[in-house]
Design a protein around this motif. Structure first.
Motif, PDB file in Angstrom:
ATOM      1  N   ASP A 128      -2.469  70.293-117.794  1.00 22.52           N
ATOM      2  CA  ASP A 128      -1.907  71.037-118.534  1.00 22.52           C
ATOM      3  C   ASP A 128      -2.162  70.662-119.775  1.00 22.52           C
ATOM      4  OD1 ASP A 128      -0.723  72.531-116.365  1.00 22.52           O
ATOM      5  OD2 ASP A 128       1.211  71.650-116.288  1.00 22.52           O
ATOM      6  N   ALA A 129      -2.080  69.147-120.175  1.00 21.02           N
ATOM      7  CA  ALA A 129      -2.167  68.652-121.369  1.00 21.02           C
ATOM      8  C   ALA A 129      -3.359  68.918-121.880  1.00 21.02           C
ATOM      9  CB  ALA A 129      -1.878  67.161-121.714  1.00 21.02           C
ATOM     10  N   LEU A 130      -4.518  68.814-121.036  1.00 28.32           N
ATOM     11  CA  LEU A 130      -5.820  68.966-121.379  1.00 28.32           C
ATOM     12  C   LEU A 130      -5.991  70.619-121.736  1.00 28.32           C
ATOM     13  CD1 LEU A 130      -8.745  68.089-121.554  1.00 28.32           C
ATOM     14  CD2 LEU A 130      -9.161  68.803-119.301  1.00 28.32           C
ATOM     15  N   MET A 131      -5.532  71.699-121.014  1.00 28.52           N
ATOM     16  CA  MET A 131      -5.604  72.953-121.431  1.00 28.52           C
ATOM     17  C   MET A 131      -4.878  73.118-122.827  1.00 28.52           C
ATOM     18  SD  MET A 131      -4.976  75.188-117.910  1.00 28.52           S
ATOM     19  CE  MET A 131      -3.565  74.484-117.397  1.00 28.52           C
ATOM     20  N   ALA A 132      -3.869  72.622-123.130  1.00 26.54           N
ATOM     21  CA  ALA A 132      -3.196  72.774-124.415  1.00 26.54           C
ATOM     22  C   ALA A 132      -3.902  72.201-125.581  1.00 26.54           C
ATOM     23  CB  ALA A 132      -1.873  72.263-124.333  1.00 26.54           C
ATOM     24  N   ILE A 133      -4.607  71.096-125.250  1.00 26.54           N
ATOM     25  CA  ILE A 133      -5.225  70.370-126.450  1.00 26.54           C
ATOM     26  C   ILE A 133      -6.706  71.249-126.550  1.00 26.54           C
ATOM     27  CG2 ILE A 133      -6.811  68.363-126.828  1.00 26.54           C
ATOM     28  CD1 ILE A 133      -4.849  66.825-125.168  1.00 26.54           C
ATOM     29  N   GLN A 134      -7.184  71.712-125.694  1.00 27.62           N
ATOM     30  CA  GLN A 134      -8.643  72.481-125.767  1.00 27.62           C
ATOM     31  C   GLN A 134      -8.154  73.814-126.492  1.00 27.62           C
ATOM     32  OE1 GLN A 134      -9.867  75.586-124.353  1.00 27.62           O
ATOM     33  NE2 GLN A 134     -11.780  75.205-125.349  1.00 27.62           N
ATOM     34  N   ALA A 135      -6.805  74.557-126.227  1.00 28.95           N
ATOM     35  CA  ALA A 135      -6.622  75.667-126.849  1.00 28.95           C
ATOM     36  C   ALA A 135      -6.247  75.512-128.284  1.00 28.95           C
ATOM     37  CB  ALA A 135      -5.300  76.137-126.218  1.00 28.95           C
ATOM     38  N   GLU A 136      -5.649  74.070-128.851  1.00 31.89           N
ATOM     39  CA  GLU A 136      -5.734  73.940-130.436  1.00 31.89           C
ATOM     40  C   GLU A 136      -6.780  73.461-130.955  1.00 31.89           C
ATOM     41  OE1 GLU A 136      -3.181  70.588-132.732  1.00 31.89           O
ATOM     42  OE2 GLU A 136      -2.282  71.144-130.842  1.00 31.89           O
ATOM     43  N   LEU A 137      -7.782  72.610-130.186  1.00 32.95           N
ATOM     44  CA  LEU A 137      -9.073  72.184-130.910  1.00 32.95           C
ATOM     45  C   LEU A 137     -10.152  73.208-130.853  1.00 32.95           C
ATOM     46  CD1 LEU A 137      -8.786  68.472-130.047  1.00 32.95           C
ATOM     47  CD2 LEU A 137      -7.944  69.664-132.020  1.00 32.95           C
ATOM     48  N   GLY A 138     -10.175  73.999-129.754  1.00 30.63           N
ATOM     49  CA  GLY A 138     -11.267  74.949-129.523  1.00 30.63           C
ATOM     50  C   GLY A 138     -12.615  74.154-129.193  1.00 30.63           C
ATOM     51  N   ASN A 139     -12.776  72.969-128.756  1.00 34.51           N
ATOM     52  CA  ASN A 139     -13.919  72.323-128.398  1.00 34.51           C
ATOM     53  C   ASN A 139     -14.546  72.771-127.024  1.00 34.51           C
ATOM     54  OD1 ASN A 139     -12.042  70.850-127.382  1.00 34.51           O
ATOM     55  ND2 ASN A 139     -13.085  68.712-128.167  1.00 34.51           N
ATOM     56  N   THR A 140     -15.793  72.648-126.512  1.00 33.16           N
ATOM     57  CA  THR A 140     -16.216  72.673-125.471  1.00 33.16           C
ATOM     58  C   THR A 140     -16.062  71.535-124.597  1.00 33.16           C
ATOM     59  OG1 THR A 140     -18.042  74.204-126.202  1.00 33.16           O
ATOM     60  CG2 THR A 140     -18.654  73.056-124.057  1.00 33.16           C
ATOM     61  N   VAL A 141     -15.523  71.576-123.348  1.00 30.99           N
ATOM     62  CA  VAL A 141     -15.211  70.630-122.356  1.00 30.99           C
ATOM     63  C   VAL A 141     -16.200  70.816-121.193  1.00 30.99           C
ATOM     64  CG1 VAL A 141     -13.627  69.233-121.011  1.00 30.99           C
ATOM     65  CG2 VAL A 141     -12.878  70.527-123.107  1.00 30.99           C
ATOM     66  N   ILE A 142     -16.882  69.898-120.901  1.00 31.15           N
ATOM     67  CA  ILE A 142     -17.672  69.887-119.687  1.00 31.15           C
ATOM     68  C   ILE A 142     -17.055  68.677-118.690  1.00 31.15           C
ATOM     69  CG2 ILE A 142     -20.037  69.412-118.452  1.00 31.15           C
ATOM     70  CD1 ILE A 142     -21.175  70.033-121.032  1.00 31.15           C
ATOM     71  N   MET A 143     -16.592  69.054-117.614  1.00 27.78           N
ATOM     72  CA  MET A 143     -15.775  68.323-116.546  1.00 27.78           C
ATOM     73  C   MET A 143     -16.421  68.174-115.269  1.00 27.78           C
ATOM     74  SD  MET A 143     -11.767  68.509-114.939  1.00 27.78           S
ATOM     75  CE  MET A 143     -11.234  67.976-116.391  1.00 27.78           C
ATOM     76  N   ILE A 144     -16.639  66.997-114.787  1.00 25.51           N
ATOM     77  CA  ILE A 144     -17.152  66.964-113.249  1.00 25.51           C
ATOM     78  C   ILE A 144     -16.045  66.785-112.320  1.00 25.51           C
ATOM     79  CG2 ILE A 144     -18.387  65.376-111.547  1.00 25.51           C
ATOM     80  CD1 ILE A 144     -20.420  66.783-113.461  1.00 25.51           C
ATOM     81  N   THR A 145     -15.691  67.576-111.486  1.00 29.75           N
ATOM     82  CA  THR A 145     -14.375  67.304-110.554  1.00 29.75           C
ATOM     83  C   THR A 145     -15.042  67.895-109.163  1.00 29.75           C
ATOM     84  OG1 THR A 145     -12.298  67.904-110.196  1.00 29.75           O
ATOM     85  CG2 THR A 145     -13.657  69.816-110.869  1.00 29.75           C
ATOM     86  N   HIS A 146     -14.229  67.161-108.101  1.00 30.36           N
ATOM     87  CA  HIS A 146     -14.669  67.632-106.718  1.00 30.36           C
ATOM     88  C   HIS A 146     -13.464  68.393-106.295  1.00 30.36           C
ATOM     89  CE1 HIS A 146     -17.462  64.287-107.216  1.00 30.36           C
ATOM     90  NE2 HIS A 146     -17.947  64.939-106.065  1.00 30.36           N
ATOM     91  N   ASP A 147     -12.318  68.588-107.010  1.00 28.60           N
ATOM     92  CA  ASP A 147     -11.378  69.402-106.582  1.00 28.60           C
ATOM     93  C   ASP A 147     -11.331  70.862-107.322  1.00 28.60           C
ATOM     94  OD1 ASP A 147      -8.478  70.456-107.309  1.00 28.60           O
ATOM     95  OD2 ASP A 147      -7.901  68.579-106.634  1.00 28.60           O
ATOM     96  N   VAL A 148     -11.290  71.734-105.978  1.00 31.13           N
ATOM     97  CA  VAL A 148     -11.367  73.361-106.096  1.00 31.13           C
ATOM     98  C   VAL A 148     -10.487  73.718-107.025  1.00 31.13           C
ATOM     99  CG1 VAL A 148     -11.503  75.346-104.962  1.00 31.13           C
ATOM    100  CG2 VAL A 148     -12.916  73.247-104.172  1.00 31.13           C
ATOM    101  N   ASP A 149      -9.161  73.468-106.610  1.00 32.64           N
ATOM    102  CA  ASP A 149      -8.101  73.951-107.572  1.00 32.64           C
ATOM    103  C   ASP A 149      -8.084  73.511-109.142  1.00 32.64           C
ATOM    104  OD1 ASP A 149      -6.325  75.424-105.677  1.00 32.64           O
ATOM    105  OD2 ASP A 149      -6.231  73.288-104.679  1.00 32.64           O
ATOM    106  N   GLU A 150      -8.578  72.358-109.246  1.00 32.52           N
ATOM    107  CA  GLU A 150      -8.461  71.939-110.531  1.00 32.52           C
ATOM    108  C   GLU A 150      -9.787  72.713-111.247  1.00 32.52           C
ATOM    109  OE1 GLU A 150      -8.055  67.600-112.363  1.00 32.52           O
ATOM    110  OE2 GLU A 150     -10.258  67.776-111.783  1.00 32.52           O
ATOM    111  N   ALA A 151     -10.825  72.849-110.687  1.00 37.26           N
ATOM    112  CA  ALA A 151     -11.955  73.673-111.309  1.00 37.26           C
ATOM    113  C   ALA A 151     -11.601  75.136-111.764  1.00 37.26           C
ATOM    114  CB  ALA A 151     -13.184  73.549-110.341  1.00 37.26           C
ATOM    115  N   VAL A 152     -10.897  75.716-110.924  1.00 39.56           N
ATOM    116  CA  VAL A 152     -10.462  77.363-110.954  1.00 39.56           C
ATOM    117  C   VAL A 152      -9.552  77.308-112.067  1.00 39.56           C
ATOM    118  CG1 VAL A 152      -9.471  79.104-110.007  1.00 39.56           C
ATOM    119  CG2 VAL A 152     -11.344  77.763-108.761  1.00 39.56           C
ATOM    120  N   LEU A 153      -8.370  76.105-111.799  1.00 35.81           N
ATOM    121  CA  LEU A 153      -7.390  76.330-112.929  1.00 35.81           C
ATOM    122  C   LEU A 153      -7.812  76.162-114.461  1.00 35.81           C
ATOM    123  CD1 LEU A 153      -4.189  76.244-113.755  1.00 35.81           C
ATOM    124  CD2 LEU A 153      -4.522  73.743-113.477  1.00 35.81           C
TER     125      LEU A 153
END
Length: 225
Positions: free
Chosen positions: A128-153
């Motif tokens: 949730d914090a990451l989504m809020a930070i990205q919304a404020e800063l507007g930068n691109t995020v590339i994340m590696i994850t093995h978690d399906v729910d995390e990826a879709v969220l």
């Protein structure tokens, strides 16, 4: 490997990586990495760990201090600026790692399974914090994850990779869920579940057709969010 290539830590054997019209030829402050194990220097305080990064792009001491304060506040860690890493929980350490990476004002934030070692509740808070930070800063995020729910969220686009060692791009899924996103509301959203099923179908059905004798290993397929 994908993140190391984008970060400029590895050189591609074929082709290249373009960022803002320029080829990536090595590490640079426009690309910052957040590691799974936070990678804080244990002999430095929270403030000093972040200041070490800021000093790479800012020389004025007052400006460094202001920048450190801002990014620690952004990840809600300003209250712990004088604490040492061993005094922090796993989630707090990751917040500091994110603050350190963001303090470079990168165009691209690279995250290598940053929440993989955390408990479910801490992981949810940091997502949730990451989504809020990205919304404020507007930068691109590339994340590696093995978690399906995390990826879709978290994602606007999911790049699904086949299994290694010669991994390739399998499918690319556009996640067109509106923002801001509420994980509780999404639990009852049919479109969220449809997107989730598409990812799971790739992980289990299509991968099984390629290597039917290794079905147990298919969950290791990587997702890039």
């Amino acid at each position: 490997t994908v993140l190391n290539l984008v970060a400029g830590l590895l050189e591609p054997t074929l082709g290249g990586i373009i960022l803002d019209g320029r080829e990536v030829a090595g590490p640079g402050p426009e690309r910052a990495m957040v590691f799974q194990n936070h990678a804080l220097l244990p002999w430095l305080s929270v403030q000093q760990n972040v200041a070490l990064a800021v000093a790479q792009v800012e020389s004025d001491k007052r400006a460094v201090a202001e920048r450190v304060d801002y990014y620690l506040s952004l990840v809600q860690m300003d209250h712990a600026s004088q604490k040492m890493p061993h005094e922090l929980s796993g989630g707090m350490k990751q917040r500091v790692g994110i603050a350190r990476a963001l303090s470079l004002s990168p165009k691209v934030l690279l995250m290598d399974e940053p929440f993989g070692a955390l408990d479910a509740l801490t992981r949810a808070h940091l997502q949730d914090a990451l989504m809020a930070i990205q919304a404020e800063l507007g930068n691109t995020v590339i994340m590696i994850t093995h978690d399906v729910d995390e990826a879709v969220l978290l994602s606007d686009r999911i790049v699904m990779m086949t299994n290694g060692p010669s991994a390739t791009v399998g499918e690319i899924l556009t996640v067109d869920l509106p923002r801001p996103r509420d994980r509780v509301a999404l639990a009852d959203d049919p479109h969220y579940h449809k997107l989730r099923q598409q990812v799971l179908r790739f992980l289990y059905e299509k991968q099984r057709k390629v290597t039917p004798l290794k079905a147990a290993g298919q969950v290791r397929s990587k997702l890039r969010a």
